[in-house]
Motif scaffolding. Structure first.
Motif, mmCIF file in Angstrom:
data_model
loop_
_atom_site.group_PDB
_atom_site.id
_atom_site.type_symbol
_atom_site.label_atom_id
_atom_site.label_comp_id
_atom_site.label_asym_id
_atom_site.label_seq_id
_atom_site.Cartn_x
_atom_site.Cartn_y
_atom_site.Cartn_z
ATOM 1 N N LEU A 108 5.399 -51.828 60.997
ATOM 2 C CA LEU A 108 5.198 -50.805 62.056
ATOM 3 C C LEU A 108 3.979 -51.745 63.211
ATOM 4 C CD1 LEU A 108 4.904 -47.091 60.798
ATOM 5 C CD2 LEU A 108 6.560 -48.392 62.206
ATOM 6 N N TRP A 109 3.111 -52.213 62.633
ATOM 7 C CA TRP A 109 1.943 -52.810 63.316
ATOM 8 C C TRP A 109 2.577 -54.246 64.155
ATOM 9 C CZ3 TRP A 109 -2.857 -52.016 64.484
ATOM 10 C CH2 TRP A 109 -3.671 -53.112 65.092
ATOM 11 N N ARG A 110 3.573 -54.632 63.724
ATOM 12 C CA ARG A 110 4.319 -55.711 64.377
ATOM 13 C C ARG A 110 5.402 -55.289 65.525
ATOM 14 N NH1 ARG A 110 6.943 -60.385 60.538
ATOM 15 N NH2 ARG A 110 7.040 -61.169 62.599
ATOM 16 N N VAL A 111 5.847 -54.024 65.083
ATOM 17 C CA VAL A 111 6.949 -53.642 65.997
ATOM 18 C C VAL A 111 6.550 -52.793 67.190
ATOM 19 C CG1 VAL A 111 8.706 -54.136 64.728
ATOM 20 C CG2 VAL A 111 8.041 -51.872 64.618
ATOM 21 N N ALA A 112 5.533 -51.856 66.861
ATOM 22 C CA ALA A 112 5.028 -50.709 67.657
ATOM 23 C C ALA A 112 3.873 -51.066 68.549
ATOM 24 C CB ALA A 112 4.459 -49.560 66.896
ATOM 25 N N GLY A 113 4.339 -52.100 69.646
ATOM 26 C CA GLY A 113 3.484 -52.634 70.360
ATOM 27 C C GLY A 113 2.578 -51.839 71.256
ATOM 28 N N SER A 114 3.017 -50.715 71.882
ATOM 29 C CA SER A 114 2.164 -49.653 72.572
ATOM 30 C C SER A 114 1.151 -48.879 71.879
ATOM 31 C CB SER A 114 3.029 -48.738 73.470
ATOM 32 O OG SER A 114 3.815 -48.074 72.392
ATOM 33 N N ARG A 115 1.698 -48.566 70.642
ATOM 34 C CA ARG A 115 0.887 -47.852 69.778
ATOM 35 C C ARG A 115 -0.278 -48.731 69.118
ATOM 36 N NH1 ARG A 115 0.069 -42.261 70.614
ATOM 37 N NH2 ARG A 115 2.346 -41.697 71.046
ATOM 38 N N ARG A 116 -0.060 -49.969 68.898
ATOM 39 C CA ARG A 116 -0.955 -50.983 68.396
ATOM 40 C C ARG A 116 -1.984 -51.052 69.581
ATOM 41 N NH1 ARG A 116 2.302 -55.017 67.749
ATOM 42 N NH2 ARG A 116 1.743 -56.113 69.692
ATOM 43 N N ARG A 117 -1.666 -51.156 70.609
ATOM 44 C CA ARG A 117 -2.594 -51.393 71.810
ATOM 45 C C ARG A 117 -3.520 -50.124 71.718
ATOM 46 N NH1 ARG A 117 1.893 -53.946 74.279
ATOM 47 N NH2 ARG A 117 2.611 -52.131 75.311
ATOM 48 N N ILE A 118 -3.021 -48.917 71.725
ATOM 49 C CA ILE A 118 -3.888 -47.718 71.647
ATOM 50 C C ILE A 118 -4.865 -47.840 70.573
ATOM 51 C CG2 ILE A 118 -3.780 -45.309 71.378
ATOM 52 C CD1 ILE A 118 -0.989 -45.150 73.001
ATOM 53 N N VAL A 119 -4.547 -48.203 69.258
ATOM 54 C CA VAL A 119 -5.371 -48.220 68.224
ATOM 55 C C VAL A 119 -6.377 -49.496 68.618
ATOM 56 C CG1 VAL A 119 -5.305 -49.101 65.759
ATOM 57 C CG2 VAL A 119 -3.431 -47.576 66.706
ATOM 58 N N LEU A 120 -5.847 -50.404 68.982
ATOM 59 C CA LEU A 120 -6.911 -51.521 69.257
ATOM 60 C C LEU A 120 -8.051 -51.013 70.438
ATOM 61 C CD1 LEU A 120 -5.064 -54.750 68.905
ATOM 62 C CD2 LEU A 120 -6.564 -53.716 67.093
ATOM 63 N N ARG A 121 -7.442 -50.253 71.363
ATOM 64 C CA ARG A 121 -8.331 -49.954 72.364
ATOM 65 C C ARG A 121 -9.398 -48.920 72.066
ATOM 66 N NH1 ARG A 121 -11.897 -50.879 76.391
ATOM 67 N NH2 ARG A 121 -11.593 -49.500 78.011
ATOM 68 N N ASN A 122 -8.811 -47.801 71.295
ATOM 69 C CA ASN A 122 -9.717 -46.881 70.615
ATOM 70 C C ASN A 122 -10.828 -47.394 69.730
ATOM 71 O OD1 ASN A 122 -8.617 -44.577 71.694
ATOM 72 N ND2 ASN A 122 -7.028 -44.144 69.888
ATOM 73 N N LEU A 123 -10.358 -48.671 68.887
ATOM 74 C CA LEU A 123 -11.560 -49.296 68.274
ATOM 75 C C LEU A 123 -12.332 -49.689 68.856
ATOM 76 C CD1 LEU A 123 -9.058 -50.504 65.093
ATOM 77 C CD2 LEU A 123 -10.639 -48.144 65.408
ATOM 78 N N GLU A 124 -11.962 -50.584 69.880
ATOM 79 C CA GLU A 124 -13.001 -51.331 70.774
ATOM 80 C C GLU A 124 -13.858 -50.186 71.343
ATOM 81 O OE1 GLU A 124 -12.585 -54.052 74.723
ATOM 82 O OE2 GLU A 124 -11.039 -52.972 74.401
ATOM 83 N N LEU A 125 -13.508 -49.158 71.799
ATOM 84 C CA LEU A 125 -14.316 -48.198 72.485
ATOM 85 C C LEU A 125 -15.309 -47.578 71.431
ATOM 86 C CD1 LEU A 125 -11.738 -46.195 74.557
ATOM 87 C CD2 LEU A 125 -13.606 -47.591 75.525
ATOM 88 N N CYS A 126 -14.766 -47.218 70.279
ATOM 89 C CA CYS A 126 -15.535 -46.547 69.076
ATOM 90 C C CYS A 126 -16.342 -47.530 68.227
ATOM 91 C CB CYS A 126 -14.702 -45.663 68.461
ATOM 92 S SG CYS A 126 -13.847 -44.421 69.159
ATOM 93 N N PHE A 127 -16.188 -48.760 68.070
ATOM 94 C CA PHE A 127 -16.731 -49.493 67.361
ATOM 95 C C PHE A 127 -17.248 -50.975 68.067
ATOM 96 C CE2 PHE A 127 -14.248 -46.984 64.188
ATOM 97 C CZ PHE A 127 -15.370 -46.638 63.492
ATOM 98 N N PRO A 128 -17.903 -50.626 69.072
ATOM 99 C CA PRO A 128 -18.287 -52.050 70.016
ATOM 100 C C PRO A 128 -18.925 -52.826 69.406
ATOM 101 C CG PRO A 128 -19.515 -50.019 70.481
ATOM 102 C CD PRO A 128 -18.611 -49.592 69.660
ATOM 103 N N GLU A 129 -19.522 -52.668 68.361
ATOM 104 C CA GLU A 129 -20.053 -53.923 67.259
ATOM 105 C C GLU A 129 -19.464 -54.674 66.753
ATOM 106 O OE1 GLU A 129 -19.762 -50.157 64.508
ATOM 107 O OE2 GLU A 129 -20.001 -50.499 66.841
ATOM 108 N N LEU A 130 -18.083 -54.249 66.377
ATOM 109 C CA LEU A 130 -17.238 -55.016 65.863
ATOM 110 C C LEU A 130 -16.761 -56.190 66.593
ATOM 111 C CD1 LEU A 130 -15.237 -52.569 63.571
ATOM 112 C CD2 LEU A 130 -17.224 -53.873 62.940
ATOM 113 N N ASP A 131 -16.086 -57.263 66.119
ATOM 114 C CA ASP A 131 -15.497 -58.322 67.040
ATOM 115 C C ASP A 131 -14.056 -58.178 67.068
ATOM 116 O OD1 ASP A 131 -14.787 -59.386 64.541
ATOM 117 O OD2 ASP A 131 -16.310 -60.907 64.669
ATOM 118 N N ALA A 132 -13.307 -58.741 67.820
ATOM 119 C CA ALA A 132 -11.724 -58.529 67.832
ATOM 120 C C ALA A 132 -11.298 -58.816 66.538
ATOM 121 C CB ALA A 132 -11.212 -59.599 68.706
#
Length: 302
Positions: free
Chosen positions: A46-70
């Motif tokens: 799912l991580w490989r094929v669900a591109g739009s949801r993967r982007r939502i997950v990563l964006r949420n994590l970017e907003l909520c955990f700004p202290e983490l790197d990519a």
């Protein structure tokens, strides 16, 4: 498309849905360690094929955990989707296993904190184990919750039948409104309440969630005030060999003397959920666009 083609496509969709439901139900006979391994494999796919949801997950994590790197956010996102996939396959027992089997796989901590003799609201945030938690709590306790109608009627019936199979439950639709929920709570049905999603601006206030202003509904305080119900947080954690449902102490003086739409109540709820997220960040429901609704004039975060 002609009418006959539409009927054929509809019949094919129903047949596929029946097959999928049957397959999921059959998975309850698979040894649980193997089922978890299958879930890990499904999560990687799912991580490989669900591109739009993967982007939502990563964006949420970017907003909520700004202290983490990519790279760290990527690892956390992958771990989350593996957990989510495990929980999807675990619905095979959550919706169809016997009560005895459920109790073996899903343990309850502090059951004594769930009152049986007065109204109660179970504040149940969107962690991946919430269906397993609801299933084990429904075995011997009258309860109610709100369920959105699934677009596929076969899936809708399967989910409803699974959640109601022990005979103690009541599923309400959002269209039935607040009155039906209040009546059920006053009838001493434990209300399994999941208010931590973006339901739009109506009946919402903007308060921080993981440091980001988020539209947060005020229903928890409103219902507690109307029914005089105890608010007992309920969080289900996925473990290596099953789940653990933890019932937290009843919130004292909630909502107190403040009006139910006072932002302090929403901040208190979000603060509790944030604490649990930081304990198990990979298990929160990051595929949801939690910050979709923005304050007036603020651009989309997605």
């Amino acid at each position: 498309m002609t009418d006959s083609n539409k009927r054929g496509a509809s019949a094919l969709a129903r047949a596929g849905a029946h097959a999928a439901v049957g397959f999921i139900a059959a998975l309850r006979f698979v040894p649980h360690p193997l089922l978890r391994a299958l879930g890990n494999g499904l999560g990687a796919l799912l991580w490989r094929v669900a591109g739009s949801r993967r982007r939502i997950v990563l964006r949420n994590l970017e907003l909520c955990f700004p202290e983490l790197d990519a790279a760290a956010r990527e690892r956390l996102g992958r771990a989350h989707v593996r957990m989510l996939a495990r929980s999807l396959l675990d619905r095979s027992f959550a919706f169809s296993a016997s009560a005895e089997r459920l109790r073996q796989l899903v343990k309850i901590e502090h059951r004594e904190r769930l009152p049986d003799d007065r109204p109660v609201i179970l504040l149940s945030p969107h962690f991946v184990g919430l269906d397993a938690g609801a299933a084990v709590l429904s075995i011997d306790r009258d309860w109610c919750s709100v369920m959105s109608t699934q677009s596929n009627p076969v899936f809708d019936k399967a989910v409803r039948d699974g959640r109601l199979r022990f005979g103690h439950g009541l599923l309400l639709s959002r269209q039935e409104g607040l009155r039906a929920i209040v009546r059920a709570i006053r009838d001493l049905r434990a209300f399994y309440y999941l208010p931590d999603m973006d339901f739009g601006p109506r009946d919402s206030v903007f308060v921080p969630f993981m440091g980001v202003p988020a539209a947060t509904i005020t229903g928890l305080a409103r219902l507690a005030q109307m029914t005089r119900a105890a608010v007992v947080p309920c969080v289900t954690r996925m473990t290596d060999d099953g789940y653990v449902v933890t019932l937290y102490p009843e919130w004292e003086n909630f909502p107190g003397d403040l009006p139910p739409d006072d932002p302090a109540h929403a901040r208190r709820m979000n603060a509790f959920i944030e604490e649990r997220i930081r304990e198990m960040p990979e298990q929160y429901y990051w595929v949801h666009r939690r910050f979709k609704t923005r304050p007036p004039g603020e651009p989309s975060l997605y």
